[in-house]
Design a protein around this motif. Structure first.
Motif, PDB file in Angstrom:
ATOM      1  N   UNK A 193       0.838  -1.206   0.000  1.00  0.00           N
ATOM      2  CA  UNK A 193       0.000   0.000   0.000  1.00  0.00           C
ATOM      3  C   UNK A 193       0.868   1.250   0.000  1.00  0.00           C
ATOM      4  N   UNK A 194       0.672   2.076  -1.025  1.00  0.00           N
ATOM      5  CA  UNK A 194       1.431   3.320  -1.164  1.00  0.00           C
ATOM      6  C   UNK A 194       0.684   4.464  -0.485  1.00  0.00           C
ATOM      7  N   UNK A 195       1.346   5.129   0.447  1.00  0.00           N
ATOM      8  CA  UNK A 195       0.726   6.261   1.131  1.00  0.00           C
ATOM      9  C   UNK A 195       0.710   7.506   0.250  1.00  0.00           C
ATOM     10  N   UNK A 196       1.568   7.528  -0.751  1.00  0.00           N
ATOM     11  CA  UNK A 196       1.586   8.646  -1.690  1.00  0.00           C
ATOM     12  C   UNK A 196       0.340   8.638  -2.566  1.00  0.00           C
ATOM     13  N   UNK A 197      -0.005   7.460  -3.099  1.00  0.00           N
ATOM     14  CA  UNK A 197      -1.138   7.350  -4.017  1.00  0.00           C
ATOM     15  C   UNK A 197      -2.421   6.878  -3.329  1.00  0.00           C
ATOM     16  N   UNK A 198      -2.298   6.447  -2.072  1.00  0.00           N
ATOM     17  CA  UNK A 198      -3.461   5.957  -1.331  1.00  0.00           C
ATOM     18  C   UNK A 198      -4.118   4.775  -2.052  1.00  0.00           C
ATOM     19  N   UNK A 199      -3.270   3.933  -2.626  1.00  0.00           N
ATOM     20  CA  UNK A 199      -3.712   2.737  -3.339  1.00  0.00           C
ATOM     21  C   UNK A 199      -2.755   1.593  -3.022  1.00  0.00           C
ATOM     22  N   UNK A 200      -3.215   0.373  -3.283  1.00  0.00           N
ATOM     23  CA  UNK A 200      -2.374  -0.781  -3.025  1.00  0.00           C
ATOM     24  C   UNK A 200      -2.251  -1.684  -4.237  1.00  0.00           C
ATOM     25  N   UNK A 201      -1.167  -2.458  -4.271  1.00  0.00           N
ATOM     26  CA  UNK A 201      -0.986  -3.492  -5.291  1.00  0.00           C
ATOM     27  C   UNK A 201      -1.118  -4.848  -4.605  1.00  0.00           C
ATOM     28  N   UNK A 237      -9.375  -2.423 -21.512  1.00  0.00           N
ATOM     29  CA  UNK A 237      -7.938  -2.432 -21.306  1.00  0.00           C
ATOM     30  C   UNK A 237      -7.238  -1.224 -21.905  1.00  0.00           C
ATOM     31  N   UNK A 238      -6.026  -0.993 -21.419  1.00  0.00           N
ATOM     32  CA  UNK A 238      -5.173   0.054 -21.968  1.00  0.00           C
ATOM     33  C   UNK A 238      -4.149  -0.592 -22.890  1.00  0.00           C
ATOM     34  N   UNK A 239      -3.282   0.223 -23.463  1.00  0.00           N
ATOM     35  CA  UNK A 239      -2.172  -0.311 -24.243  1.00  0.00           C
ATOM     36  C   UNK A 239      -1.130  -0.931 -23.321  1.00  0.00           C
ATOM     37  N   UNK A 240      -0.265  -1.750 -23.909  1.00  0.00           N
ATOM     38  CA  UNK A 240       0.837  -2.316 -23.142  1.00  0.00           C
ATOM     39  C   UNK A 240       1.761  -1.210 -22.642  1.00  0.00           C
ATOM     40  N   UNK A 241       2.230  -1.363 -21.416  1.00  0.00           N
ATOM     41  CA  UNK A 241       3.240  -0.464 -20.869  1.00  0.00           C
ATOM     42  C   UNK A 241       4.537  -1.256 -20.792  1.00  0.00           C
ATOM     43  N   UNK A 242       5.495  -0.899 -21.614  1.00  0.00           N
ATOM     44  CA  UNK A 242       6.740  -1.663 -21.721  1.00  0.00           C
ATOM     45  C   UNK A 242       7.662  -1.318 -20.553  1.00  0.00           C
ATOM     46  N   UNK A 265       4.527   1.869 -10.807  1.00  0.00           N
ATOM     47  CA  UNK A 265       3.381   1.110 -11.331  1.00  0.00           C
ATOM     48  C   UNK A 265       2.092   1.891 -11.094  1.00  0.00           C
ATOM     49  N   UNK A 266       1.944   2.417  -9.885  1.00  0.00           N
ATOM     50  CA  UNK A 266       0.719   3.144  -9.546  1.00  0.00           C
ATOM     51  C   UNK A 266       0.605   4.466 -10.302  1.00  0.00           C
ATOM     52  N   UNK A 267       1.738   5.055 -10.662  1.00  0.00           N
ATOM     53  CA  UNK A 267       1.687   6.311 -11.418  1.00  0.00           C
ATOM     54  C   UNK A 267       1.060   6.090 -12.791  1.00  0.00           C
ATOM     55  N   UNK A 268       1.153   4.857 -13.308  1.00  0.00           N
ATOM     56  CA  UNK A 268       0.523   4.537 -14.593  1.00  0.00           C
ATOM     57  C   UNK A 268      -0.989   4.659 -14.500  1.00  0.00           C
ATOM     58  N   UNK A 269      -1.523   4.364 -13.316  1.00  0.00           N
ATOM     59  CA  UNK A 269      -2.968   4.464 -13.103  1.00  0.00           C
ATOM     60  C   UNK A 269      -3.417   5.921 -13.150  1.00  0.00           C
ATOM     61  N   UNK A 270      -2.594   6.792 -12.594  1.00  0.00           N
ATOM     62  CA  UNK A 270      -2.970   8.201 -12.489  1.00  0.00           C
ATOM     63  C   UNK A 270      -3.151   8.856 -13.854  1.00  0.00           C
ATOM     64  N   UNK A 271      -2.472   8.332 -14.866  1.00  0.00           N
ATOM     65  CA  UNK A 271      -2.509   8.967 -16.188  1.00  0.00           C
ATOM     66  C   UNK A 271      -3.561   8.356 -17.109  1.00  0.00           C
TER      67      UNK A 271
END
Length: 217
Positions: A83-91, A167-172, A185-191
């Motif tokens: 759980x990331x406290x920066x993004x307030x989300x977890x993986x 789905x989104x495009x592949x993130x390489x 990884x979580x920053x990809x969600x933000x965009x």
């Protein structure tokens, strides 16, 4: 005076290095993590096994998984939330575990990633909101380019909405997903632009076996 200033600089550098390390937590950091569970004391399904200013790591606990005689151990599945406290989300990710019953009601747990080379133990993951509800699913791949193209294998992951499975495009990425920083990884969600996602493929990317075993409601 100069010596005192030098010592202060060294201390500041050490603090900065520690902050940098803590802010770069990866899935791979769970490798060989050991902790104990007391079945009588645990009331929550989420046991916090690590915590710092940037991340909390939770072990998803189910008493039904622990029914061994004293002195016996078993291999099994570990469900872990970073759980990331920066993004307030977890993986939410799946790993291997070894559980050993040390004494009455007390189990020792050791977690291994189960990954090798560019492959993950279970390549299906989920992104959770602050209340640990599913927001997105992730599928990690390490594959060659599709025919007729030829070339080297590439590592990538796909993010998919948990409601309509679009789905989104592949993130390489450069290598195995377990070595990517949690916040990257979580920053990809933000965009993500959900309006654009809705027009894309909406077939579930996670196979039925993984979905039914690991991502039940």
């Amino acid at each position: 005076m100069e010596l005192k200033q030098l010592n202060n600089i060294i201390i500041l550098i050490a603090i900065a290095c520690n902050i940098s390390v803590f802010s770069q937590t990866k899935l791979a950091d769970i490798e060989n993590k050991e902790f104990s569970i007391n079945l009588k004391k645990e009331k929550s399904n989420f046991i916090k096994i690590s915590d710092d200013a940037n991340y909390s790591i939770y072990y998803v606990f189910d008493k039904k998984d622990f029914d061994l005689k004293k002195g016996l151990g078993t291999n099994g599945i570990a469900k872990v939330i970073f759980f990331s406290k920066k993004y307030n989300k977890g993986i939410f990710s799946i790993f291997e575990q070894v559980a050993y019953r040390e004494k009455r009601n007390v189990y020792n747990i050791r977690i291994r990633t189960g990954s090798y080379d560019k492959n993950m133990f279970v390549s299906s993951l989920a992104i959770l909101d602050k209340d640990f509800n599913y927001e997105y699913f992730i599928k990690y791949y390490h594959l060659p380019p599709p025919p007729p193209d030829k070339g080297i294998y590439k590592s990538s992951f796909i993010i998919q909405d948990s409601k309509n499975y679009c789905r989104t495009n592949d993130i390489v990425i450069k290598g195995n997903l377990i070595y990517e920083k949690i916040d990257d990884i979580l920053s990809s969600i933000q965009t993500l632009d959900t309006n654009k996602i809705n027009g894309k493929e909406c077939d579930r990317i996670i196979n039925n076996l993984d979905f039914n075993d690991f991502f039940k409601k």
